[in-house]
Design a protein around this motif. Structure first.
Motif, PDB file in Angstrom:
ATOM      1  N   CYS A 151      11.225 -41.621 -18.968  1.00 35.22           N
ATOM      2  CA  CYS A 151      10.658 -40.356 -19.469  1.00 35.22           C
ATOM      3  C   CYS A 151      11.144 -39.158 -18.649  1.00 35.22           C
ATOM      4  O   CYS A 151      11.449 -38.087 -19.195  1.00 35.22           O
ATOM      5  CB  CYS A 151       9.130 -40.428 -19.425  1.00 35.22           C
ATOM      6  SG  CYS A 151       8.415 -41.535 -20.639  1.00 35.22           S
ATOM      7  N   HIS A 153      -1.183 -44.563 -10.955  1.00 37.13           N
ATOM      8  CA  HIS A 153      -2.049 -44.289  -9.810  1.00 37.13           C
ATOM      9  C   HIS A 153      -3.232 -45.269  -9.760  1.00 37.13           C
ATOM     10  O   HIS A 153      -3.609 -45.768  -8.684  1.00 37.13           O
ATOM     11  CB  HIS A 153      -2.569 -42.853  -9.880  1.00 37.13           C
ATOM     12  CG  HIS A 153      -3.479 -42.484  -8.756  1.00 37.13           C
ATOM     13  ND1 HIS A 153      -3.039 -42.280  -7.470  1.00 37.13           N
ATOM     14  CD2 HIS A 153      -4.837 -42.288  -8.723  1.00 37.13           C
ATOM     15  CE1 HIS A 153      -4.052 -41.984  -6.687  1.00 37.13           C
ATOM     16  NE2 HIS A 153      -5.174 -41.982  -7.434  1.00 37.13           N
ATOM     17  N   HIS A 197      -1.054 -41.168 -14.293  1.00 37.16           N
ATOM     18  CA  HIS A 197      -2.446 -41.530 -14.004  1.00 37.16           C
ATOM     19  C   HIS A 197      -2.624 -43.049 -14.020  1.00 37.16           C
ATOM     20  O   HIS A 197      -3.299 -43.633 -13.148  1.00 37.16           O
ATOM     21  CB  HIS A 197      -3.373 -40.881 -15.031  1.00 37.16           C
ATOM     22  CG  HIS A 197      -4.817 -41.252 -14.866  1.00 37.16           C
ATOM     23  ND1 HIS A 197      -5.591 -40.815 -13.804  1.00 37.16           N
ATOM     24  CD2 HIS A 197      -5.639 -42.044 -15.620  1.00 37.16           C
ATOM     25  CE1 HIS A 197      -6.806 -41.307 -13.903  1.00 37.16           C
ATOM     26  NE2 HIS A 197      -6.874 -42.058 -15.008  1.00 37.16           N
ATOM     27  N   HIS A 198      -2.008 -43.697 -14.999  1.00 39.40           N
ATOM     28  CA  HIS A 198      -2.115 -45.143 -15.123  1.00 39.40           C
ATOM     29  C   HIS A 198      -1.503 -45.843 -13.898  1.00 39.40           C
ATOM     30  O   HIS A 198      -2.074 -46.803 -13.352  1.00 39.40           O
ATOM     31  CB  HIS A 198      -1.420 -45.612 -16.405  1.00 39.40           C
ATOM     32  CG  HIS A 198      -1.686 -47.048 -16.741  1.00 39.40           C
ATOM     33  ND1 HIS A 198      -2.947 -47.530 -17.048  1.00 39.40           N
ATOM     34  CD2 HIS A 198      -0.856 -48.119 -16.816  1.00 39.40           C
ATOM     35  CE1 HIS A 198      -2.899 -48.820 -17.298  1.00 39.40           C
ATOM     36  NE2 HIS A 198      -1.617 -49.212 -17.172  1.00 39.40           N
ATOM     37  N   GLU A 226       1.934 -37.299 -17.754  1.00 32.54           N
ATOM     38  CA  GLU A 226       0.675 -37.267 -17.024  1.00 32.54           C
ATOM     39  C   GLU A 226      -0.124 -38.545 -17.225  1.00 32.54           C
ATOM     40  O   GLU A 226      -0.735 -39.081 -16.288  1.00 32.54           O
ATOM     41  CB  GLU A 226      -0.144 -36.049 -17.454  1.00 32.54           C
ATOM     42  CG  GLU A 226       0.474 -34.719 -17.006  1.00 32.54           C
ATOM     43  CD  GLU A 226      -0.280 -33.531 -17.579  1.00 32.54           C
ATOM     44  OE1 GLU A 226      -1.195 -33.756 -18.398  1.00 32.54           O
ATOM     45  OE2 GLU A 226       0.059 -32.387 -17.218  1.00 32.54           O
ATOM     46  N   ASP A 227      -0.135 -39.049 -18.474  1.00 33.24           N
ATOM     47  CA  ASP A 227      -0.861 -40.295 -18.764  1.00 33.24           C
ATOM     48  C   ASP A 227      -0.263 -41.466 -17.985  1.00 33.24           C
ATOM     49  O   ASP A 227      -0.988 -42.287 -17.409  1.00 33.24           O
ATOM     50  CB  ASP A 227      -0.818 -40.587 -20.264  1.00 33.24           C
ATOM     51  CG  ASP A 227      -1.618 -39.569 -21.063  1.00 33.24           C
ATOM     52  OD1 ASP A 227      -2.469 -38.887 -20.451  1.00 33.24           O
ATOM     53  OD2 ASP A 227      -1.382 -39.452 -22.281  1.00 33.24           O
ATOM     54  N   ILE A 228       1.093 -41.527 -17.998  1.00 28.26           N
ATOM     55  CA  ILE A 228       1.763 -42.622 -17.283  1.00 28.26           C
ATOM     56  C   ILE A 228       1.502 -42.518 -15.788  1.00 28.26           C
ATOM     57  O   ILE A 228       1.206 -43.507 -15.096  1.00 28.26           O
ATOM     58  CB  ILE A 228       3.281 -42.599 -17.574  1.00 28.26           C
ATOM     59  CG1 ILE A 228       3.543 -42.928 -19.054  1.00 28.26           C
ATOM     60  CG2 ILE A 228       4.025 -43.607 -16.685  1.00 28.26           C
ATOM     61  CD1 ILE A 228       4.982 -42.758 -19.475  1.00 28.26           C
ATOM     62  N   SER A 265       2.294 -34.368 -21.561  1.00 22.84           N
ATOM     63  CA  SER A 265       1.063 -35.161 -21.589  1.00 22.84           C
ATOM     64  C   SER A 265       1.370 -36.642 -21.413  1.00 22.84           C
ATOM     65  O   SER A 265       0.601 -37.372 -20.774  1.00 22.84           O
ATOM     66  CB  SER A 265       0.316 -34.919 -22.900  1.00 22.84           C
ATOM     67  OG  SER A 265       1.125 -35.303 -24.002  1.00 22.84           O
ATOM     68  N   GLU A 266       2.508 -37.096 -21.984  1.00 24.89           N
ATOM     69  CA  GLU A 266       2.886 -38.496 -21.834  1.00 24.89           C
ATOM     70  C   GLU A 266       3.145 -38.829 -20.363  1.00 24.89           C
ATOM     71  O   GLU A 266       2.718 -39.884 -19.859  1.00 24.89           O
ATOM     72  CB  GLU A 266       4.124 -38.796 -22.669  1.00 24.89           C
ATOM     73  CG  GLU A 266       3.876 -38.699 -24.178  1.00 24.89           C
ATOM     74  CD  GLU A 266       5.136 -38.986 -24.968  1.00 24.89           C
ATOM     75  OE1 GLU A 266       6.174 -39.248 -24.332  1.00 24.89           O
ATOM     76  OE2 GLU A 266       5.077 -38.961 -26.200  1.00 24.89           O
TER      77      GLU A 266
END
Length: 249
Positions: free
Chosen positions: A54, A12, A9-10, A5-7, A2-3
């Motif tokens: 990561c 992007h 998305h940010h 994916e969040d990074i 999840s970490e």
């Protein structure tokens, strides 16, 4: 995950924002807009560094998990191998010989009543000595020329048959003649005739006992396994009177 994916998305979103600004670069931008682009570029660089960090950590975790999986697979294979190769006869811990007596202190001996001594003597008389099963290390120590094609289980099957014959024989010998039927009396007399001064206090059988009390074939293979049992010091031969007596050691 999840970490990551969040990074992702940010990053992007930041890239999309920068792309829009670059598309507008054909027009002269105010100074504050140019400064904003520089800040976003620095932020994007830091995000990329964090993203790479990561990813590196996840790779290390994945490698560690793969090593654990391989280790568990090897352990599982070992367990299956052990389960598939458990010997049919597991050697038992040897107890004291029938001829030996328990060691007691003088005070303990004085506490035992005559009736208790009688019970001990009776129980000792009912115990029949048995041959211990051959262990795997003992079987492997037997020379190959002696083993031939005989397997570990076949050797211990002969051990079991000899123990069966010994038990049946001495069960008859320990009964009174009055309690025996005609066939058992004949066997009792035969057993007595086979005894000599050298067999006193010993447990032994002859080939006729194996035929009488077991389904084992007394053939060439049987003789070969007897040689192995002698090699492993389970029996010894005593010849005389046209008989070969197999005495348990």
């Amino acid at each position: 995950m999840s970490e990551l994916e969040d990074i992702g998305h940010h990053i992007h979103v930041k890239i999309s924002s920068l792309q829009c600004m670059l598309d507008l670069s054909v027009v002269e931008l105010p100074q504050n807009k140019i400064k904003k682009v520089g800040q976003d570029l620095c932020a994007l660089e830091r995000l990329l560094e964090e993203f790479e960090k990561c990813v590196s950590q996840q790779k290390e975790r994945l490698t560690h998990l793969k090593e654990l999986e391989d280790s568990f697979k090897r352990d599982l294979e070992d367990v299956h191998h052990i389960m598939d190769n458990i010997p049919a006869h597991i050697p038992r811990k040897k107890g004291p010989d029938n001829e030996s007596e328990a060691v007691m202190t003088q005070n303990e001996a004085m506490d035992i009543q005559p009736a208790q001594l009688d019970d001990v003597k009776k129980s000792n008389k009912t115990v029949v000595r048995e041959m211990a099963f051959i262990t795997i290390p003992e079987f492997e120590s037997i020379p190959q020329y002696m083993k031939g094609r005989a397997t570990y289980d076949q050797v211990n099957a002969v051990v079991q048959s000899i123990n069966t014959a010994v038990t049946a024989k001495y069960k008859i010998l320990r009964q009174s003649l009055k309690s025996l039927n005609s066939n058992a009396r004949k066997l009792h007399q035969r057993f007595k005739n086979q005894e000599t001064k050298d067999t006193k206090g010993q447990y032994f059988v002859v080939e006729d006992d194996i035929r009488e009390f077991t389904q084992l074939k007394v053939d060439k293979r049987f003789q070969g396994i007897l040689n192995m049992l002698r090699h492993c010091q389970r029996i010894r031969e005593l010849r005389g009177g046209g008989l070969t007596r197999y005495i348990l050691l």
